[in-house]
Design an enzyme around this catalytic site. Structure first.
Site, PDB file in Angstrom:
ATOM      1  CB  CYS A 134      88.605  69.835  20.281  1.00 36.97           C
ATOM      2  SG  CYS A 134      88.887  68.343  19.328  1.00 36.97           S
ATOM      3  CB  CYS A 137      91.954  68.159  20.023  1.00 35.97           C
ATOM      4  SG  CYS A 137      90.827  68.311  18.648  1.00 35.97           S
ATOM      5  CG  ASP A 138      93.056  70.032  23.432  1.00 37.62           C
ATOM      6  OD1 ASP A 138      94.048  69.708  22.764  1.00 37.62           O
ATOM      7  OD2 ASP A 138      92.441  71.091  23.255  1.00 37.62           O
TER       8      ASP A 138
HETATM    9  C1  LIG Z   1      90.636  74.644  20.881  1.00 34.54           C
HETATM   10  C2  LIG Z   1      90.745  73.693  19.738  1.00 34.54           C
HETATM   11  C3  LIG Z   1      91.759  72.751  19.741  1.00 34.54           C
HETATM   12  C4  LIG Z   1      91.878  71.869  18.672  1.00 34.54           C
HETATM   13  N1  LIG Z   1      92.884  70.961  18.696  1.00 34.54           N
HETATM   14  C5  LIG Z   1      93.041  70.097  17.668  1.00 34.54           C
HETATM   15  C6  LIG Z   1      94.081  69.124  17.665  1.00 34.54           C
HETATM   16  O1  LIG Z   1      94.897  69.049  18.600  1.00 34.54           O
HETATM   17  N2  LIG Z   1      94.149  68.290  16.614  1.00 34.54           N
HETATM   18  C7  LIG Z   1      93.248  68.320  15.573  1.00 34.54           C
HETATM   19  O2  LIG Z   1      93.368  67.531  14.633  1.00 34.54           O
HETATM   20  N3  LIG Z   1      92.243  69.218  15.553  1.00 34.54           N
HETATM   21  C8  LIG Z   1      92.111  70.100  16.577  1.00 34.54           C
HETATM   22  N4  LIG Z   1      91.067  70.989  16.575  1.00 34.54           N
HETATM   23  C9  LIG Z   1      90.132  70.965  15.460  1.00 34.54           C
HETATM   24  C10 LIG Z   1      90.776  71.652  14.254  1.00 34.54           C
HETATM   25  O3  LIG Z   1      91.237  72.915  14.631  1.00 34.54           O
HETATM   26  C11 LIG Z   1      89.774  71.754  13.115  1.00 34.54           C
HETATM   27  O4  LIG Z   1      89.224  70.488  12.818  1.00 34.54           O
HETATM   28  C12 LIG Z   1      90.466  72.292  11.861  1.00 34.54           C
HETATM   29  O5  LIG Z   1      91.112  73.516  12.130  1.00 34.54           O
HETATM   30  C13 LIG Z   1      89.459  72.479  10.715  1.00 34.54           C
HETATM   31  O6  LIG Z   1      90.147  72.989   9.631  1.00 34.54           O
HETATM   32  P1  LIG Z   1      89.420  73.850   8.496  1.00 34.54           P
HETATM   33  O7  LIG Z   1      90.511  74.233   7.566  1.00 34.54           O
HETATM   34  O8  LIG Z   1      88.269  73.109   7.980  1.00 34.54           O
HETATM   35  O9  LIG Z   1      88.811  75.113   9.227  1.00 34.54           O
HETATM   36  P2  LIG Z   1      89.397  76.217  10.220  1.00 34.54           P
HETATM   37  O10 LIG Z   1      90.672  75.801  10.854  1.00 34.54           O
HETATM   38  O11 LIG Z   1      88.256  76.587  11.084  1.00 34.54           O
HETATM   39  O12 LIG Z   1      89.718  77.432   9.245  1.00 34.54           O
HETATM   40  C14 LIG Z   1      88.699  78.161   8.631  1.00 34.54           C
HETATM   41  C15 LIG Z   1      89.336  79.306   7.894  1.00 34.54           C
HETATM   42  O13 LIG Z   1      88.335  79.969   7.107  1.00 34.54           O
HETATM   43  C16 LIG Z   1      88.534  81.359   7.195  1.00 34.54           C
HETATM   44  N5  LIG Z   1      87.274  82.023   6.825  1.00 34.54           N
HETATM   45  C17 LIG Z   1      86.046  81.899   7.391  1.00 34.54           C
HETATM   46  N6  LIG Z   1      85.154  82.678   6.751  1.00 34.54           N
HETATM   47  C18 LIG Z   1      85.843  83.305   5.755  1.00 34.54           C
HETATM   48  C19 LIG Z   1      85.492  84.249   4.760  1.00 34.54           C
HETATM   49  N7  LIG Z   1      84.243  84.715   4.641  1.00 34.54           N
HETATM   50  N8  LIG Z   1      86.458  84.690   3.906  1.00 34.54           N
HETATM   51  C20 LIG Z   1      87.726  84.213   3.985  1.00 34.54           C
HETATM   52  N9  LIG Z   1      88.102  83.306   4.915  1.00 34.54           N
HETATM   53  C21 LIG Z   1      87.183  82.871   5.796  1.00 34.54           C
HETATM   54  C22 LIG Z   1      89.015  81.590   8.620  1.00 34.54           C
HETATM   55  O14 LIG Z   1      89.694  82.821   8.727  1.00 34.54           O
HETATM   56  C23 LIG Z   1      89.954  80.379   8.781  1.00 34.54           C
HETATM   57  O15 LIG Z   1      91.214  80.706   8.276  1.00 34.54           O
HETATM   58  C24 LIG Z   1      90.946  71.900  17.608  1.00 34.54           C
HETATM   59  C25 LIG Z   1      89.926  72.857  17.607  1.00 34.54           C
HETATM   60  C26 LIG Z   1      89.827  73.755  18.654  1.00 34.54           C
HETATM   61  C27 LIG Z   1      88.743  74.791  18.627  1.00 34.54           C
END
Ligand SMILES: Cc1cc2nc3c(=O)[nH]c(=O)nc-3n(C[C@H](O)[C@H](O)[C@H](O)COP(=O)(O)OP(=O)(O)OC[C@H]3O[C@@H](n4cnc5c(N)ncnc54)[C@H](O)[C@@H]3O)c2cc1C
Length: 307
Positions: A134, A137-138
């Site tokens: 990302c 983010c970084d």
């Molecule tokens: C390396 C990296 C660094 C990042 N750094 C930043 C940052 O510094 N700042 C920032 O704002 N954003 C950052 N991001 C982006 C950020 O992580 C995402 O935008 C955010 O986590 C999205 O949140 P979410 O809750 O939609 O999904 P996610 O965080 O992807 O969570 C999805 C969840 O769904 C669960 N899940 C999936 N399928 C199932 C299922 N069938 N049954 C039950 N549970 C399930 C998973 O276990 C997980 O807990 C970064 C991303 C990456 C990859």
């Protein structure tokens, strides 16, 4: 069979924020954490752009705080993956990987979208220590330094131009001799002087030491020759896969597989089923936007139940 008012699938920033709001609205939410408890932020080190943490915080620590806050109001957070859903009848049905079946009046989908990785051992080794998925983010961590980004689509081009504003130099590694990105994005990349294209090339290994990434070894797929690029950061921008397999045929998905929501809301094609976070957003993909839509989903679920 267990019946719940509100089932939350996923435990990232979207799921936990939905849980905090749903629990405080007395919906007694049950959450399934999935295969990555805490979500994507658990694979990163420093998070500096989430409001409320002026000194920054590590991703895993931040997600523990989200969990603590959701649990404080009574969210029932469970280990396990939801393997099957049926939204064709009310109440909705979900099956977890332990075989348990739950019925729910509302479902909040917060399963995120997983970044695609190259699959190199060294990529895994330096994850969060110079390897990132990302740029927004970084990128800030590499101001004034050399970085490399791999990918050739619109997102990669967008991220390369973003990095170019912060970094001294950006090597853009692409396995073909032309970008897949739109003409407009290609033009933007070509006209950014500090982006150097590394055509017809694939990363072979991320190089580094105790301090983190120091370079990347790329192989030219036409000549077979390898060379090392000296960089501080290595960004992988080869796409994301929305975690929506179990929802196929149950709610409308777009052509990329993301859950379709009504613009400005988290309502899906099925009344009573809401989607928040990255699973319905391939544009912003930030923790704060995921949290924002998590809040929306819980408020919409609460109003749906009250209506
Ligand atoms: C390396 C990296 C660094 C990042 N750094 C930043 C940052 O510094 N700042 C920032 O704002 N954003 C950052 N991001 C982006 C950020 O992580 C995402 O935008 C955010 O986590 C999205 O949140 P979410 O809750 O939609 O999904 P996610 O965080 O992807 O969570 C999805 C969840 O769904 C669960 N899940 C999936 N399928 C199932 C299922 N069938 N049954 C039950 N549970 C399930 C998973 O276990 C997980 O807990 C970064 C991303 C990456 C990859």
């Amino acid at each position: 069979m267990e019946h719940v008012k509100c089932l939350i699938i996923g435990s990232g920033p979207a799921g936990f924020t939905a849980a905090i709001y749903a629990a405080r609205a007395d919906l007694k939410p049950v959450m399934y954490e999935g295969m990555q408890p805490g979500g994507q932020l658990t694979i990163t080190t420093e998070v500096e752009n989430f409001p409320g943490y002026p000194k920054g915080i590590t991703g895993p620590e931040m997600m523990l705080e989200f969990k603590e806050q959701a649990s404080r109001f009574g969210t029932d957070v469970r280990m396990g993956v939801v393997t099957k859903v049926d939204f064709s009848n009310r109440p909705f049905t979900a099956v977890a990987d332990d075989g348990k079946t739950i019925t729910a009046d509302t479902v909040i989908i917060a399963t995120g979208a997983s970044a695609k990785w190259l699959g190199l051992e060294s990529e895994k080794k330096f994850m969060g220590q110079g390897v990132s998925g990302c740029a927004t983010c970084d990128g800030f961590f590499y101001r004034g330094k050399e970085v490399a980004i791999v990918g050739g689509g619109d997102t990669a081009a967008e991220e390369a131009t973003y990095l170019a504003k912060l970094c001294k130099k950006v090597y853009m590694i692409h396995r073909r001799d032309a970008l897949r990105a739109s003409k407009a994005m290609q033009h933007k990349v070509q006209n950014t002087p500090n982006i150097e294209m590394v055509w017809n090339s694939v990363p072979e290994e991320v190089l580094g030491d105790d301090s983190g990434v120091t370079g990347v070894r790329v192989r030219n797929v036409v000549t077979g020759e390898s060379r090392d690029l000296s960089v501080w950061g290595f960004f992988v921008a080869i796409g994301h896969s929305p975690n929506t397999e179990i929802f196929r045929g149950q709610v409308d998905l777009d052509e990329m597989g993301y859950v379709k929501t009504i613009p400005g809301a988290t309502k899906t094609s099925v009344e009573g089923v809401f989607a928040c976070g990255d699973v319905q957003d391939h544009y912003y993909r930030q923790a704060v936007t995921a949290a924002g839509t998590g809040c929306m989903a819980a408020i919409e679920a609460e109003r749906y139940l009250g209506s």
